[in-house]
Design a protein around this motif. Structure first.
Motif, PDB file in Angstrom:
ATOM      1  N   GLU A  75       0.866  -1.196   0.000  1.00 47.63           N
ATOM      2  CA  GLU A  75       0.000   0.000   0.000  1.00 47.63           C
ATOM      3  C   GLU A  75       0.894   1.234   0.000  1.00 47.63           C
ATOM      4  N   PRO A 213      -9.499  10.996   2.276  1.00 47.23           N
ATOM      5  CA  PRO A 213     -10.510   9.941   2.437  1.00 47.23           C
ATOM      6  C   PRO A 213     -10.298   8.765   1.486  1.00 47.23           C
ATOM      7  N   GLU A 214      -9.579   9.025   0.380  1.00 46.28           N
ATOM      8  CA  GLU A 214      -9.414   7.962  -0.623  1.00 46.28           C
ATOM      9  C   GLU A 214      -8.457   6.864  -0.176  1.00 46.28           C
ATOM     10  N   ASN A 216      -7.743   4.021   1.904  1.00 52.37           N
ATOM     11  CA  ASN A 216      -8.467   3.114   2.788  1.00 52.37           C
ATOM     12  C   ASN A 216      -7.465   2.265   3.593  1.00 52.37           C
TER      13      ASN A 216
END
Lengths: 264, 153
Positions: A75, A213-214, A216
């Motif tokens: 990530e 917010p994108e 996760n």
């Protein structure tokens, strides 16, 4: 007589320049009226804080040196946070004047930067870090670590990854704060605790995190919640207490553990 | 019948020229801030020999005469700081001053201003936020590019 006259004129000129300088700058300004024209803060480098800490107390930096490779993440936000923390580790190794660790960390930084596609921008810096560490040119290493972070962040900004760039800064700040609180917690002093007085910086990170917010990634939520806990502890108008330092150390240690290890 | 609409190749050419002009304008503007940055770094050079580490990060932009810009900066008691400002407009006069969080002038008296260079020196009495105010006091240009760098030891 003529030279005395020239000296007199020069004296008047110097005095007028100094007075003009003093008159130029108002003694006081209304900071509330600046709000529309304020630029964002530049996040201080970890060694900016470590330098100030060093002047207060003798610190055994060797015990904070960390060279384990840590987890490999896929990530990108997690890689960015770890990259920031690893650059901070580089500054710690420089404080400890530990050349082998500095070189290892330099390589680790390159690998992490490659993981988010900006490795090429820092290869020359990694080489310069190794060379400076071999010469034990610690100021040179510090400068190259700063350049490394700057190049990584510029490369990210160029491809509109500003948010990842902000996470690099955040990762470094958290690691720096963890080490700072560890030192001050062991040998408490009011001056040492005062170095934690960074409310605007904390607010800056809160603002940036709120705008992601994108991503996760549960860790970002944990950091957001933890900053809410830290904020009242460093905002106090009165001196920051030993208990607050301990609490901040617990919070930042927990976060650092999650940044370097594979947890959900 | 002749059409009043430009043909595709003309439209493409105009679009290309427009894009090229825009790119040149952006590059010129960026180049000027980069030039201003070079001048700010030039001011900092002598201080590096005194042990100051100059940060790679910098602020920059353009200002009209009399306009000011504030930069909020976290500074630490125990360190010493210099902020250096520069512009490539040689006939401009710029200034930089440092205020504490209450708006009180906080800089040392050896801070200086010399034409298109200026510098402010701070030995923070406390750790916290400070305001660095940059201004273009006079300039032959309508907008003057500026850059600000800082160093600490």
């Amino acid at each position: 007589m003529r030279s005395f006259f020239n000296l007199f004129l020069a004296g008047i000129w110097v005095a007028s320049v100094v007075q003009a300088k003093a008159a130029d700058a108002p003694r006081r300004i209304d900071v509330k009226r600046l709000s529309k024209t304020i630029e964002d803060v530049v996040v201080p480098l970890p060694n900016e804080i470590f330098g100030a800490l060093n002047k207060l107390d003798s610190v055994n930096w060797k015990e904070f040196v960390r060279t384990d490779k840590g987890s490999n993440f896929t990530e990108r936000p997690r890689i960015a946070l770890l990259l920031g923390a690893t650059i901070a580790d580089g500054f710690i190794a420089v404080q400890a004047e530990d050349a082998p660790s500095v070189k290892e960390i330099g390589q680790r930084v390159v690998n992490l930067a490659k993981g988010i596609g900006v490795g090429n921008s820092i290869v020359p810096h990694a080489k310069a870090i190794t060379e400076a560490a071999d010469r034990r040119d610690w100021n040179g290493v510090r400068q190259e670590l700063d350049r490394t972070q700057n190049s990584v962040q510029q490369a990210m900004n160029e491809v509109h990854d500003e948010k990842l760039s902000q996470l690099v800064s955040l990762g470094g700040w958290l690691r720096g704060t963890q080490v700072l609180t560890s030192v001050v917690d062991r040998h408490f002093s009011a001056d040492g605790a005062e170095l934690l007085h960074q409310p605007d910086l904390l607010e800056y990170f809160q603002r940036k995190l709120a705008n992601m917010p994108e991503f996760n990634v549960p860790l970002l939520g944990q950091i957001r919640n933890s900053l809410v806990e830290v904020k009242p502890l460093i905002e106090a108008q009165s001196p920051i207490s030993a208990a607050s330092v301990k609490k901040i150390h617990q919070i930042t240690s927990r976060l650092d553990e999650r940044i370097v290890t594979r947890t959900p | 019948m002749t059409s009043m609409r430009p043909d595709v190749s003309t439209t493409r050419r105009v679009a290309f020229l427009f894009a090229a002009a825009l790119a040149l304008q952006v590059a010129a503007s960026r180049a000027s801030v980069d030039d201003a940055h070079s001048f700010a770094l030039e001011s900092a050079e002598p201080y590096v020999k005194e042990g100051y580490q100059v940060r790679e990060d910098y602020w920059g932009g353009d200002l009209g005469v009399g306009e000011k810009k504030a930069v909020r900066q976290q500074l630490f008691k125990g360190n010493e700081y210099w902020f250096w400002m520069g512009t490539e407009v040689e006939r401009a006069k710029v200034s930089v001053h440092i205020y504490d969080a209450d708006g009180k002038l906080a800089e040392q008296t050896d801070s200086w201003q010399k034409g298109h260079f200026a510098a402010a020196h701070l030995v923070p009495k406390s750790t916290g936020s400070y305001f660095v105010i940059v201004a273009v006091d006079s300039s032959p240009e309508e907008r003057t590019h500026w850059a600000l760098v800082y160093g600490f030891k």
